[in-house]
Design a protein around this motif. Structure first.
Motif, PDB file in Angstrom:
ATOM      1  N   GLU A  31       0.835  -1.207   0.000  1.00 40.72           N
ATOM      2  CA  GLU A  31       0.000   0.000   0.000  1.00 40.72           C
ATOM      3  C   GLU A  31       0.873   1.263   0.000  1.00 40.72           C
ATOM      4  O   GLU A  31       0.627   2.200  -0.767  1.00 40.72           O
ATOM      5  CB  GLU A  31      -0.915  -0.012   1.221  1.00 40.72           C
ATOM      6  CG  GLU A  31      -1.822   1.198   1.330  1.00 40.72           C
ATOM      7  CD  GLU A  31      -2.688   1.182   2.584  1.00 40.72           C
ATOM      8  OE1 GLU A  31      -3.401   2.178   2.815  1.00 40.72           O
ATOM      9  OE2 GLU A  31      -2.639   0.177   3.332  1.00 40.72           O
ATOM     10  N   GLU A  32       1.905   1.271   0.840  1.00 38.67           N
ATOM     11  CA  GLU A  32       2.792   2.436   0.921  1.00 38.67           C
ATOM     12  C   GLU A  32       3.640   2.581  -0.337  1.00 38.67           C
ATOM     13  O   GLU A  32       3.854   3.697  -0.830  1.00 38.67           O
ATOM     14  CB  GLU A  32       3.701   2.313   2.154  1.00 38.67           C
ATOM     15  CG  GLU A  32       4.725   3.430   2.315  1.00 38.67           C
ATOM     16  CD  GLU A  32       4.121   4.800   2.541  1.00 38.67           C
ATOM     17  OE1 GLU A  32       4.869   5.792   2.424  1.00 38.67           O
ATOM     18  OE2 GLU A  32       2.902   4.881   2.829  1.00 38.67           O
ATOM     19  N   ARG A  77       1.426   4.070  -2.970  1.00 40.64           N
ATOM     20  CA  ARG A  77       1.165   5.482  -2.680  1.00 40.64           C
ATOM     21  C   ARG A  77       2.336   6.348  -3.115  1.00 40.64           C
ATOM     22  O   ARG A  77       2.154   7.406  -3.743  1.00 40.64           O
ATOM     23  CB  ARG A  77       0.896   5.671  -1.181  1.00 40.64           C
ATOM     24  CG  ARG A  77       0.464   7.079  -0.793  1.00 40.64           C
ATOM     25  CD  ARG A  77       0.574   7.305   0.696  1.00 40.64           C
ATOM     26  NE  ARG A  77       1.961   7.287   1.145  1.00 40.64           N
ATOM     27  CZ  ARG A  77       2.796   8.312   1.001  1.00 40.64           C
ATOM     28  NH1 ARG A  77       2.394   9.428   0.419  1.00 40.64           N
ATOM     29  NH2 ARG A  77       4.043   8.237   1.452  1.00 40.64           N
ATOM     30  N   GLU A 115       2.626   6.474  -7.018  1.00 36.35           N
ATOM     31  CA  GLU A 115       1.652   7.380  -7.631  1.00 36.35           C
ATOM     32  C   GLU A 115       2.045   8.833  -7.438  1.00 36.35           C
ATOM     33  O   GLU A 115       1.803   9.678  -8.309  1.00 36.35           O
ATOM     34  CB  GLU A 115       0.267   7.113  -7.043  1.00 36.35           C
ATOM     35  CG  GLU A 115      -0.320   5.770  -7.463  1.00 36.35           C
ATOM     36  CD  GLU A 115      -1.630   5.471  -6.771  1.00 36.35           C
ATOM     37  OE1 GLU A 115      -2.011   6.254  -5.869  1.00 36.35           O
ATOM     38  OE2 GLU A 115      -2.264   4.453  -7.116  1.00 36.35           O
TER      39      GLU A 115
END
Length: 350
Positions: A47-48, A51, A54
């Motif tokens: 997830e990190e 993030r 992106e």
């Protein structure tokens, strides 16, 4: 898996002593097993990572990378915060991709899979360098990191292994180590059991896993390691020493741990791997722990089995360098107690 069967057969007595039949060991905070904790950490890591990716790819900027070395010096046009030294090696020559352990970016050690941040110079280092100091340090540190993977995955989920820390051991000490709480206080491993643990490390060569680096905020690291009392205690101290409350996380396969790095590029750069000894140690801050010692040989080097056996014997001797209390910042209450003791001593003397 072979090592799981090994644990069932060869470690049955040790597990029975601790389990007393059906008792299971879990994370004290969440009752999770090592397998479940790894899945949780990987989900947070992914997830990190997404993030951050992106955030970087909203606008692609170009940088120039001046590579110097064989087969020829070249200047490459790469993508800022996306392209890595490994990507640069892909444009130069295949053998640089396979043999390079670590890069030098503007003269500083840099992970092969760490994105480049600015216009820079680039060199690649391998295990057969004339000056091996840097690559030996990187390989030794990577061995200790991989030993954490061995300890978290070799045992069945009946045993919840909590990794504490691995000291920065100079190569001349003959082994690397990881200090852990195995929660098997009465276990005295046989040579067969140590060999079985080493087999997990020995299989890293065939896994061919890239080793990833991720720079995260301390809050993310605390969430990731909420199920490890040692790491949760250490993360604030680690973050306080960084510029922006950051913690460096690495991932190898599904194994995630904290280290400032750099580490080797890929697990195929490991070859032989042997867990040589497990010694009991004591920490004022953490109590009784086990120091697991091991040794590894890079795939770039060949060695006769007799020489390897001598190195393993040396690596089994108790190595008491840098126990956990030596490099951990004391808790504030411990500092206050010492200050109080000094005040009492001073008053008594006067």
């Amino acid at each position: 898996m072979l090592i799981k069967r090994f644990c069932t057969l060869c470690m049955k007595s040790a597990v029975d002593i601790s389990n007393q039949g059906s008792k299971r060991f879990y994370s004290a905070s969440t009752k999770l097993t090592n397998t479940e904790v790894r899945k949780k950490r990987n989900a947070i890591f992914d997830e990190e990572k997404q993030r951050q990716r992106e955030a970087f790819v909203k606008r692609v900027e170009k940088i120039t990378v001046d590579y110097s070395g064989p087969p020829e010096n070249v200047t490459l046009l790469m993508n800022k915060d996306i392209s890595t030294p490994y990507n640069c090696a892909m444009h130069v020559h295949e053998y640089l991709m396979k043999r390079s352990v670590v890069a030098l970016v503007n003269g500083q050690p840099w992970d092969m899979h760490r994105p480049l941040e600015e216009n820079c110079s680039l060199e690649f280092k391998h295990m057969l360098e004339v000056d091996t100091k840097l690559v030996n340090e990187v390989f030794w540190r990577s061995g200790a990191f991989a030993l954490g993977h061995v300890l978290e995955t070799a045992f069945k989920d009946d045993v919840y292994v909590e990794l504490c820390s691995f000291p920065k051991v100079p190569v001349q000490y003959g082994c690397f180590a990881y200090d852990v709480d195995l929660k098997l206080p009465d276990w005295k491993p046989t040579q067969r059991e140590l060999t079985g643990l080493g087999m997990v490390g020995g299989r890293l060569w065939g896994h061919n896993w890239d080793i990833e680096r991720l720079d995260v905020d301390a809050s993310v690291a605390l969430k990731m390691f909420a199920d490890n009392r040692f790491k949760s205690d250490q993360i604030p101290d680690i973050a306080a020493k960084s510029d922006h409350n950051r913690v460096i996380i690495y991932r190898m396969g599904d194994h995630i741990d904290i280290t400032k790095g750099p580490l080797i590029a890929n697990t195929s750069q490991f070859y032989r791997f042997q867990v040589t000894a497990i010694h009991q140690i004591s920490s004022q801050r953490y109590g009784s722990l086990q120091r697991v010692q091991a040794i590894a040989l890079p795939s770039a080097l060949m060695m006769h089995w007799w020489s390897w056996e001598l190195l393993c014997e040396r690596a089994a001797k108790p190595m008491m360098y840098m126990l956990p209390d030596a490099f951990l910042k004391p808790k504030q209450e411990e500092i206050d107690d010492k200050e109080g003791d000094r005040l009492v001593s001073s008053t008594s003397s006067s």
